[in-house]
Design an enzyme around this catalytic site. Structure first.
Site, short mmCIF file in Angstrom:
data_model
loop_
_atom_site.label_atom_id
_atom_site.label_comp_id
_atom_site.label_asym_id
_atom_site.label_seq_id
_atom_site.Cartn_x
_atom_site.Cartn_y
_atom_site.Cartn_z
N GLU A 343 0.78 -1.26 0.03
CA GLU A 343 0.11 -0.01 0.10
C GLU A 343 0.86 1.34 0.11
OE1 GLU A 343 -4.04 -1.60 2.50
OE2 GLU A 343 -2.16 -1.09 3.51
C1 NGO Z 1 -3.85 -4.57 5.01
C2 NGO Z 1 -2.84 -3.61 5.36
C3 NGO Z 1 -2.75 -3.21 6.73
C4 NGO Z 1 -4.00 -3.36 7.38
C5 NGO Z 1 -4.70 -4.62 7.15
C6 NGO Z 1 -6.17 -4.77 7.83
C7 NGO Z 1 -1.65 -5.37 4.44
C8 NGO Z 1 -0.93 -6.15 4.03
N1 NGO Z 1 -1.91 -4.03 4.49
O1 NGO Z 1 -2.93 -5.83 4.63
O2 NGO Z 1 -2.07 -2.13 6.94
O3 NGO Z 1 -3.70 -3.13 8.85
O4 NGO Z 1 -4.93 -4.88 5.72
O5 NGO Z 1 -6.65 -5.82 7.72
#
Ligand code: NGO
Length: 530
Positions: A343
């Protein structure tokens, strides 16, 4: 004279009674054995093969745990078992070295002459009326066999207060080994901090289900949780808060090493993650020079994702990463270093790719293999880089096409921070509501088309802590889904069916209770109370 004879008779009588008592105590073999069927026991993960011999072995105050002399690691497995069982059983089991198989009535752990087909982590467990023999090629194999022994004993053996016996184990033969080499969980200690004691408890709980990896998400926007000697403000400032504005916290290097050692004694590796280039606000708030505009950001206690990034074209960024990776790698015996990579919405792709390429080189220079969330497959992956599938099939497939192996963590199935259903008071549901059956009834080798067994390193269930603030809450989300994840990672696919599994899982209710776990009592599972 008469008196003398009477006296003699009296003493003779005493002697006869004494001898009779002695005989009955020292020959347990003459005692009636309780018939037990090992096939009705409820082992999770399901072993590869089991054969019943329909009797029982009794652990008694005479029993001890013998180990081949000379292997310290095997001895510590025996000591671990003794330490687990003595508080509840009061049997005073001792771990003792030996050069030959012990007499009847004992447990024997051996790493000499085991079946080579068992591999690095398999074990053979033979439970006979006369005793238990556990053999493996490695201490790790013994450790997993010991978890099976623990599960074969009554649930109350897992308590740490004195309980009534008898301590019977069903007889039979178990041959067992894992399907995947990596069987793990991830704990997010950044959004909410978890203490060393909490982490140790989680390590103990996953050990019972034969898992061997704990991934610690040590940094994110909300907090930096590991002491870095060359960049002390990371923890002094960046570790000072958490989601909701609480106090936060961090592990000193001594505490981190203590966690690593505790895990190692349970044959579990620690996989440290420093998430980058996004999810880095805690670092950006601690050191102004890591920002492109040279200004430190504010600490962040919300739960948005995707707004932060390292400045990818500054030299200092890579000096910083090199220091961090070096200091953490030096304290981490496990083979992996997790670089996050997820992300990074505010890092342009033309910056993201060279960044991930450079960081892979840094990690390799410090002797570790790279693990990263599936987005890292946008870069050019090195030979030893592993992709963790969480959401994006295209990224993951791209990684596999570059020759990378995959760590399977599909958010829709095994994100343990996902709510069970719309009534769950904790957790999130952006990926799915995940009831206990859904977390169990999926198959890693068919989940993503084109990704088969040969492409998969293993299975890992993350728990993210935006809404999870303490161990009680964590355990409610983790249990009862975790044993199912452990079974997916360990047991052969042909041995797995939800209808059969849910009965075994229900039988673990008393074990959860004995361990003080406040689990979610899903209506889909036929829970046993004792
Ligand atoms: C995503 C995000 C995290 C969040 C999570 C919550 C990934 C790999 N990045 O998973 O920052 O905390 O969802 O479910």
């Amino acid at each position: 004279m008469i008196l003398f004879n009477k006296q003699r008779l009296f003493y003779t009588l005493i002697l006869v009674v004494f001898t009779a008592v002695q005989i009955s105590c020292s020959t347990p073999a003459t005692k009636e054995k309780v018939a037990m069927d090992i096939m009705k026991e409820n082992i999770i993960p399901q072993p590869v093969s089991m054969e019943a011999t329909n009797s029982s072995f009794e652990l008694t105050a005479e029993s001890d745990i013998y180990v081949d002399a000379g292997s310290e690691a095997a001895m510590s497995v025996a000591q671990y078992l003794a330490d687990k069982l003595n508080p509840s059983t009061g049997l005073g089991l001792e771990a003792k070295p030996t050069n030959e198989a012990p007499d009847a009535g004992n447990i024997y752990l051996t790493i000499s002459g085991a079946d080579t087909q068992l591999g690095e982590e398999g074990y053979n467990l033979t439970i006979a009326e006369e005793g238990i023999t556990l053999s493996a090629n490695t201490p790790a194999g013994l450790f997993y066999g010991v978890q099976t022994i623990r599960q074969l004993l009554p649930a109350k053996a897992a308590m740490n207060t004195a309980q009534e016996g008898p301590w019977l184990v069903a007889t039979g033969i178990i041959k067992d080994q894992p399907a995947y080499e990596y069987r793990g969980v991830m704990l997010d200690v950044s959004r909410h901090f978890f203490s060393v004691e909490d982490v140790k408890r989680y390590i103990d709980l996953i050990a019972l289900y034969k898992m061997n990896a704990m991934h610690l998400h040590l940094s994110d926007d909300q907090g930096w949780r590991i002491e870095i000697k060359s960049w002390p403000n990371l923890t002094a400032h960046g570790g000072s808060t958490q989601v909701g504005g609480g106090e936060g916290g961090f592990y000193t290097q001594e505490q981190y090493k203590d966690i690593v050692k505790y895990a190692q004694e349970r044959h579990i590796i620690i996989v440290p993650e420093i998430d980058m280039p996004g999810h880095t606000n805690a670092a950006l708030a601690s050191y102004a020079e890591l920002n492109c505009d040279g200004k430190a950001t504010e600490l962040y206690t919300g739960t948005e994702v995707g707004f932060s990034t390292f400045c990818t074209d500054k030299e200092i960024t890579y000096k910083f990463i090199d220091d961090v990776v070096r200091e953490i790698s030096e304290m981490t015996p496990g083979p992996y270093f997790h670089i996050g990579g997820d992300e990074s919405h505010v890092t342009p792709m033309e910056d993201y790719i060279p960044f991930v390429n450079k960081v892979q080189e840094i990690v390799a220079a410090h002797g570790k293999k790279v693990l990263g969330w599936d987005e890292i497959a946008n870069a050019s992956l090195q030979d030893d880089t592993f992709v963790q599938f969480w959401a994006d099939v295209e990224n993951t497939t791209n990684g596999v096409n570059q020759g990378a192996k995959v760590l399977m963590s599909p958010a829709k199935k095994i994100y343990l921070d996902m709510q069970y259903d719309s009534t769950t008071h904790l957790g999130l549901h952006w990926a799915a509501y995940i009831e206990v059956d859904s977390a169990y009834a999926w198959e890693p080798t068919t989940y993503v088309p084109g990704i088969g067994k040969e492409n998969i390193l293993g299975i890992e269930a993350p728990i993210w802590s935006e809404t999870i603030t303490n161990m009680d809450e964590l355990e409610f989300m983790v249990f009862p889904r975790l044993p199912g994840v452990a079974e997916i990672a360990w047991s052969p696919v042909e041995k797995r069916s939800w209808d059969e599994y849910k009965v075994r899982l229900g039988a673990h209710g008393p074990l959860f209770k004995a361990l003080g776990i406040d689990y979610y009592a899903s209506k889909l599972v036929p829970w046993k109370t004792e």
